[in-house]
Scaffold this motif. Structure first.
Motif, mmCIF file in Angstrom:
data_model
loop_
_atom_site.group_PDB
_atom_site.id
_atom_site.type_symbol
_atom_site.label_atom_id
_atom_site.label_comp_id
_atom_site.label_asym_id
_atom_site.label_seq_id
_atom_site.Cartn_x
_atom_site.Cartn_y
_atom_site.Cartn_z
ATOM 1 N N MET A 117 1.048 -0.965 0.143
ATOM 2 C CA MET A 117 -0.353 0.257 -0.063
ATOM 3 C C MET A 117 1.196 1.225 -0.043
ATOM 4 N N SER A 118 0.195 2.260 -0.485
ATOM 5 C CA SER A 118 0.781 3.572 -0.327
ATOM 6 C C SER A 118 0.859 4.508 0.529
ATOM 7 N N ASN A 119 2.212 5.355 0.828
ATOM 8 C CA ASN A 119 1.776 5.582 2.091
ATOM 9 C C ASN A 119 0.450 6.933 1.804
ATOM 10 N N VAL A 148 0.979 2.801 24.137
ATOM 11 C CA VAL A 148 1.516 1.518 23.158
ATOM 12 C C VAL A 148 1.075 1.983 21.768
ATOM 13 N N TYR A 149 2.072 2.266 20.345
ATOM 14 C CA TYR A 149 2.230 2.623 19.566
ATOM 15 C C TYR A 149 1.709 1.805 18.334
ATOM 16 N N PHE A 150 0.913 2.015 16.658
ATOM 17 C CA PHE A 150 0.631 0.913 16.348
ATOM 18 C C PHE A 150 2.116 1.611 15.222
ATOM 19 N N THR A 151 3.042 0.592 14.119
ATOM 20 C CA THR A 151 3.487 1.840 13.671
ATOM 21 C C THR A 151 3.230 0.388 12.111
ATOM 22 N N VAL A 152 3.695 1.239 11.185
ATOM 23 C CA VAL A 152 3.897 1.026 9.480
ATOM 24 C C VAL A 152 4.747 2.026 9.016
#
Length: 162
Positions: A99-101, A139-143
């Motif tokens: 997927m694109s940013n 808590v963090y979600f990362t991509v």
């Protein structure tokens, strides 16, 4: 009473606190509330996404201190269609390699931070998804994106307080 709550919400919003988002969300009704009512409660959006069906999705990210991002869709008739807090497991699962940013930004809103890692040649965006408390760490979600701006992986981590 309603005027008092509006003033209180305005003060908290000015301080960067999302305390009134829940109140605002309960006050708005899909199919009934208007775009003007949304703007009155949430202010101007940080981003506007124009959709193929003539509707527009307004982004209200509470990053970097808040753990929310509201995507509010307004129909071409200027009536609220949907109001979604998108920083959740269902939306995270939609982020796929390749997927694109821009696609990721449209799904999750503006990230809390972005950092380029020279050795890996990757840019990592992160979203605060749990603010933490005196007992729980944030808590963090990362991509992670490659140099072409395409998703290579996702993850999450807990930032331990020192």
């Amino acid at each position: 009473m309603r005027r008092l709550l509006t003033v209180l919400c305005s003060v908290l919003a000015a301080l960067g606190l999302p305390a009134c988002d829940g109140f605002n969300a309960r006050e708005l009704r899909p199919g009934i509330s208007t775009a003007l009512e949304v703007r009155d409660r949430y202010g101007p959006p940080q981003m506007e996404w124009h959709n193929d069906d003539g509707s527009v999705t307004w982004e209200y990210s509470r990053q970097p201190q808040g753990a929310e991002c509201y995507m509010i869709t307004i129909g071409p008739d200027n009536v609220l269609r949907s109001l979604d807090q998108v920083l959740n497991e269902a939306t995270f699962a939609r982020v796929q390699p390749g997927m694109s940013n821009e696609d990721v930004r449209r799904l999750l809103g503006k990230p809390a931070s972005s950092q380029f890692f020279q050795l890996k040649q990757e840019t990592v965006w992160e979203w605060l998804i749990e603010r933490g408390s005196t007992v729980v760490d944030p808590v963090y979600f990362t991509v992670s994106f490659n140099t072409e701006g395409r998703v290579v992986s996702t993850g999450r981590y807990t930032r331990m307080r020192g």
